[in-house]
Design a protein around this motif. Structure first.
Motif, PDB file in Angstrom:
ATOM      1  N   THR A  18       0.833  -1.207   0.000  1.00  0.00           N
ATOM      2  CA  THR A  18       0.000   0.000   0.000  1.00  0.00           C
ATOM      3  C   THR A  18       0.864   1.253   0.000  1.00  0.00           C
ATOM      4  OG1 THR A  18      -1.736  -1.170   1.199  1.00  0.00           O
ATOM      5  CG2 THR A  18      -1.827   1.230   1.236  1.00  0.00           C
ATOM      6  N   GLU A  19       1.880   1.273   0.860  1.00  0.00           N
ATOM      7  CA  GLU A  19       2.765   2.435   0.937  1.00  0.00           C
ATOM      8  C   GLU A  19       3.624   2.563  -0.324  1.00  0.00           C
ATOM      9  OE1 GLU A  19       1.432   1.313   4.899  1.00  0.00           O
ATOM     10  OE2 GLU A  19       2.516   0.123   3.427  1.00  0.00           O
ATOM     11  N   ARG A  20       4.080   1.430  -0.862  1.00  0.00           N
ATOM     12  CA  ARG A  20       4.865   1.483  -2.105  1.00  0.00           C
ATOM     13  C   ARG A  20       4.009   2.009  -3.267  1.00  0.00           C
ATOM     14  NH1 ARG A  20       6.344  -3.459  -0.077  1.00  0.00           N
ATOM     15  NH2 ARG A  20       8.367  -3.402   0.957  1.00  0.00           N
ATOM     16  N   ASN A  21       2.759   1.572  -3.346  1.00  0.00           N
ATOM     17  CA  ASN A  21       1.865   2.063  -4.403  1.00  0.00           C
ATOM     18  C   ASN A  21       1.609   3.558  -4.235  1.00  0.00           C
ATOM     19  OD1 ASN A  21       1.665  -0.458  -5.581  1.00  0.00           O
ATOM     20  ND2 ASN A  21      -0.209  -0.998  -4.478  1.00  0.00           N
ATOM     21  N   SER A  22       1.452   4.003  -3.000  1.00  0.00           N
ATOM     22  CA  SER A  22       1.262   5.430  -2.739  1.00  0.00           C
ATOM     23  C   SER A  22       2.489   6.223  -3.183  1.00  0.00           C
ATOM     24  CB  SER A  22       0.992   5.642  -1.243  1.00  0.00           C
ATOM     25  OG  SER A  22       0.889   7.006  -0.942  1.00  0.00           O
ATOM     26  N   ALA A  23       3.674   5.681  -2.927  1.00  0.00           N
ATOM     27  CA  ALA A  23       4.912   6.349  -3.341  1.00  0.00           C
ATOM     28  C   ALA A  23       5.009   6.399  -4.870  1.00  0.00           C
ATOM     29  CB  ALA A  23       6.126   5.628  -2.756  1.00  0.00           C
ATOM     30  N   MET A  24       4.625   5.332  -5.542  1.00  0.00           N
ATOM     31  CA  MET A  24       4.669   5.316  -7.014  1.00  0.00           C
ATOM     32  C   MET A  24       3.679   6.336  -7.592  1.00  0.00           C
ATOM     33  SD  MET A  24       7.034   3.343  -7.982  1.00  0.00           S
ATOM     34  CE  MET A  24       6.657   3.163  -9.696  1.00  0.00           C
ATOM     35  N   THR A  43      14.900   5.598 -11.669  1.00  0.00           N
ATOM     36  CA  THR A  43      15.791   5.329 -10.534  1.00  0.00           C
ATOM     37  C   THR A  43      15.017   5.300  -9.227  1.00  0.00           C
ATOM     38  OG1 THR A  43      17.624   6.404 -11.682  1.00  0.00           O
ATOM     39  CG2 THR A  43      17.830   6.155  -9.292  1.00  0.00           C
ATOM     40  N   ARG A  44      14.175   6.325  -9.026  1.00  0.00           N
ATOM     41  CA  ARG A  44      13.416   6.383  -7.770  1.00  0.00           C
ATOM     42  C   ARG A  44      12.387   5.267  -7.693  1.00  0.00           C
ATOM     43  NH1 ARG A  44      12.917  12.411  -5.361  1.00  0.00           N
ATOM     44  NH2 ARG A  44      14.786  13.283  -6.271  1.00  0.00           N
ATOM     45  N   ALA A  55      11.509   5.192   6.556  1.00  0.00           N
ATOM     46  CA  ALA A  55      12.665   6.053   6.284  1.00  0.00           C
ATOM     47  C   ALA A  55      13.169   5.878   4.852  1.00  0.00           C
ATOM     48  CB  ALA A  55      13.783   5.761   7.280  1.00  0.00           C
ATOM     49  N   ASP A  56      13.118   4.643   4.342  1.00  0.00           N
ATOM     50  CA  ASP A  56      13.559   4.397   2.966  1.00  0.00           C
ATOM     51  C   ASP A  56      12.718   5.206   1.978  1.00  0.00           C
ATOM     52  OD1 ASP A  56      15.430   2.576   3.905  1.00  0.00           O
ATOM     53  OD2 ASP A  56      14.162   0.822   3.480  1.00  0.00           O
ATOM     54  N   LEU A  57      11.405   5.246   2.188  1.00  0.00           N
ATOM     55  CA  LEU A  57      10.526   5.999   1.284  1.00  0.00           C
ATOM     56  C   LEU A  57      10.636   7.494   1.511  1.00  0.00           C
ATOM     57  CD1 LEU A  57       7.207   3.966   0.964  1.00  0.00           C
ATOM     58  CD2 LEU A  57       9.097   4.145  -0.644  1.00  0.00           C
ATOM     59  N   GLN A  58      10.716   7.911   2.766  1.00  0.00           N
ATOM     60  CA  GLN A  58      10.813   9.344   3.047  1.00  0.00           C
ATOM     61  C   GLN A  58      12.057   9.944   2.402  1.00  0.00           C
ATOM     62  OE1 GLN A  58      10.572   9.365   7.343  1.00  0.00           O
ATOM     63  NE2 GLN A  58       8.437  10.067   7.310  1.00  0.00           N
ATOM     64  N   ALA A  59      13.142   9.196   2.351  1.00  0.00           N
ATOM     65  CA  ALA A  59      14.386   9.693   1.767  1.00  0.00           C
ATOM     66  C   ALA A  59      14.221  10.010   0.279  1.00  0.00           C
ATOM     67  CB  ALA A  59      15.500   8.666   1.961  1.00  0.00           C
ATOM     68  N   HIS A  68       3.341  13.573  -1.182  1.00  0.00           N
ATOM     69  CA  HIS A  68       4.235  12.545  -0.662  1.00  0.00           C
ATOM     70  C   HIS A  68       3.388  11.296  -0.443  1.00  0.00           C
ATOM     71  CE1 HIS A  68       6.958  15.907   1.031  1.00  0.00           C
ATOM     72  NE2 HIS A  68       7.312  15.590  -0.191  1.00  0.00           N
ATOM     73  N   PRO A  69       4.035  10.141  -0.339  1.00  0.00           N
ATOM     74  CA  PRO A  69       3.244   8.921  -0.104  1.00  0.00           C
ATOM     75  C   PRO A  69       2.607   8.934   1.282  1.00  0.00           C
ATOM     76  CG  PRO A  69       5.601   8.455   0.030  1.00  0.00           C
ATOM     77  CD  PRO A  69       5.464   9.866  -0.457  1.00  0.00           C
ATOM     78  N   THR A  70       1.515   8.225   1.396  1.00  0.00           N
ATOM     79  CA  THR A  70       0.860   8.049   2.689  1.00  0.00           C
ATOM     80  C   THR A  70       1.622   6.961   3.432  1.00  0.00           C
ATOM     81  OG1 THR A  70      -1.257   8.612   1.693  1.00  0.00           O
ATOM     82  CG2 THR A  70      -1.314   7.498   3.824  1.00  0.00           C
ATOM     83  N   LEU A  71       2.174   7.326   4.580  1.00  0.00           N
ATOM     84  CA  LEU A  71       3.017   6.409   5.340  1.00  0.00           C
ATOM     85  C   LEU A  71       2.510   6.275   6.762  1.00  0.00           C
ATOM     86  CD1 LEU A  71       6.472   7.800   4.135  1.00  0.00           C
ATOM     87  CD2 LEU A  71       5.322   5.738   3.343  1.00  0.00           C
ATOM     88  N   PRO A  72       2.794   5.144   7.414  1.00  0.00           N
ATOM     89  CA  PRO A  72       2.413   5.007   8.819  1.00  0.00           C
ATOM     90  C   PRO A  72       3.284   5.911   9.687  1.00  0.00           C
ATOM     91  CG  PRO A  72       3.640   3.073   8.080  1.00  0.00           C
ATOM     92  CD  PRO A  72       3.418   3.941   6.883  1.00  0.00           C
ATOM     93  N   GLY A  73       2.762   6.319  10.802  1.00  0.00           N
ATOM     94  CA  GLY A  73       3.515   7.177  11.710  1.00  0.00           C
ATOM     95  C   GLY A  73       3.131   8.624  11.531  1.00  0.00           C
ATOM     96  N   PRO A  74       3.840   9.538  12.213  1.00  0.00           N
ATOM     97  CA  PRO A  74       3.506  10.958  12.108  1.00  0.00           C
ATOM     98  C   PRO A  74       3.819  11.473  10.704  1.00  0.00           C
ATOM     99  CG  PRO A  74       5.525  10.666  13.370  1.00  0.00           C
ATOM    100  CD  PRO A  74       4.963   9.295  13.106  1.00  0.00           C
ATOM    101  N   PRO A  75       3.039  12.437  10.209  1.00  0.00           N
ATOM    102  CA  PRO A  75       3.272  12.953   8.859  1.00  0.00           C
ATOM    103  C   PRO A  75       4.597  13.701   8.776  1.00  0.00           C
ATOM    104  CG  PRO A  75       1.617  14.264   9.966  1.00  0.00           C
ATOM    105  CD  PRO A  75       1.932  13.098  10.867  1.00  0.00           C
ATOM    106  N   ALA A  76       5.175  13.701   7.580  1.00  0.00           N
ATOM    107  CA  ALA A  76       6.416  14.433   7.347  1.00  0.00           C
ATOM    108  C   ALA A  76       6.127  15.925   7.410  1.00  0.00           C
ATOM    109  CB  ALA A  76       6.988  14.065   5.987  1.00  0.00           C
ATOM    110  N   PRO A  77       7.112  16.743   7.826  1.00  0.00           N
ATOM    111  CA  PRO A  77       6.874  18.188   7.880  1.00  0.00           C
ATOM    112  C   PRO A  77       6.583  18.745   6.494  1.00  0.00           C
ATOM    113  CG  PRO A  77       9.196  17.672   8.273  1.00  0.00           C
ATOM    114  CD  PRO A  77       8.458  16.375   8.211  1.00  0.00           C
ATOM    115  N   VAL A  78       5.660  19.709   6.439  1.00  0.00           N
ATOM    116  CA  VAL A  78       5.252  20.316   5.184  1.00  0.00           C
ATOM    117  C   VAL A  78       6.011  21.622   5.001  1.00  0.00           C
ATOM    118  CG1 VAL A  78       3.311  21.272   3.900  1.00  0.00           C
ATOM    119  CG2 VAL A  78       2.977  19.294   5.373  1.00  0.00           C
TER     120      VAL A  78
END
Length: 152
Positions: A18-24, A43-44, A55-59, A68-78
């Motif tokens: 689910t997270e990988r599909n969101s990242a794609m 490449t990405r 962390a791998d996806l956030q990088a 950004h992809p929907t990831l578990p945990g707190p959202p990344a800073p905007v």
């Protein structure tokens, strides 16, 4: 002494399809907007398929604005958008756009000239109207050259 931990580090959480599909999906949108080119997308995308943790996806998205992809945990800073909503005369529409108003106008004219030539073709029934975009391109290139972005 260290403070007690409130749980596992969110960036070390494992991700799934689910997270990988969101990242794609997010990468596809960045490709469509021209923020990354096709090689960088490839490449990405390969890195997305190999990602195992948040962390791998956030990088992969640290240098890109939303989405950004929907990831578990707190959202990344905007990050705040630096692009003005309604640019005033003489102010670039994008901060990295160093063209003068005349150059931006010429770019718009060149883009519109293809449609204008098509309409004129049906009105005057001659193929010569398709030379209009080429003529505009030659004139603007003669005025500013192809290296206008490199000038101070």
């Amino acid at each position: 002494m260290s403070a007690p931990s409130s749980g596992p580090d969110p960036s070390r959480l494992r991700i799934g399809d689910t997270e990988r599909n969101s990242a794609m999906d997010a990468l596809s949108e960045h490709l469509g907007k021209g923020r990354i080119d096709l090689d960088e997308f490839g490449t990405r995308s390969a890195q997305v398929t190999q990602a195992r943790t948040v962390a791998d996806l956030q990088a992969l998205f640290t240098d890109l604005p939303a989405p950004h992809p929907t990831l578990p945990g707190p959202p990344a800073p905007v990050r705040a958008a630096a692009i003005p909503v309604t640019p005033s005369a003489g102010v670039p529409a994008r901060p990295d756009d160093t063209r003068t108003p005349a150059q931006r106008g010429a770019a718009v004219l060149l883009a519109a000239s293809g449609i204008i030539a098509l309409v004129l073709f049906f009105l005057v029934k001659t193929w010569l109207v398709f030379l209009i975009p080429a003529l505009i391109a030659v004139v603007t290139s003669a005025l500013w050259g192809s290296d206008w972005r490199n000038r101070s």
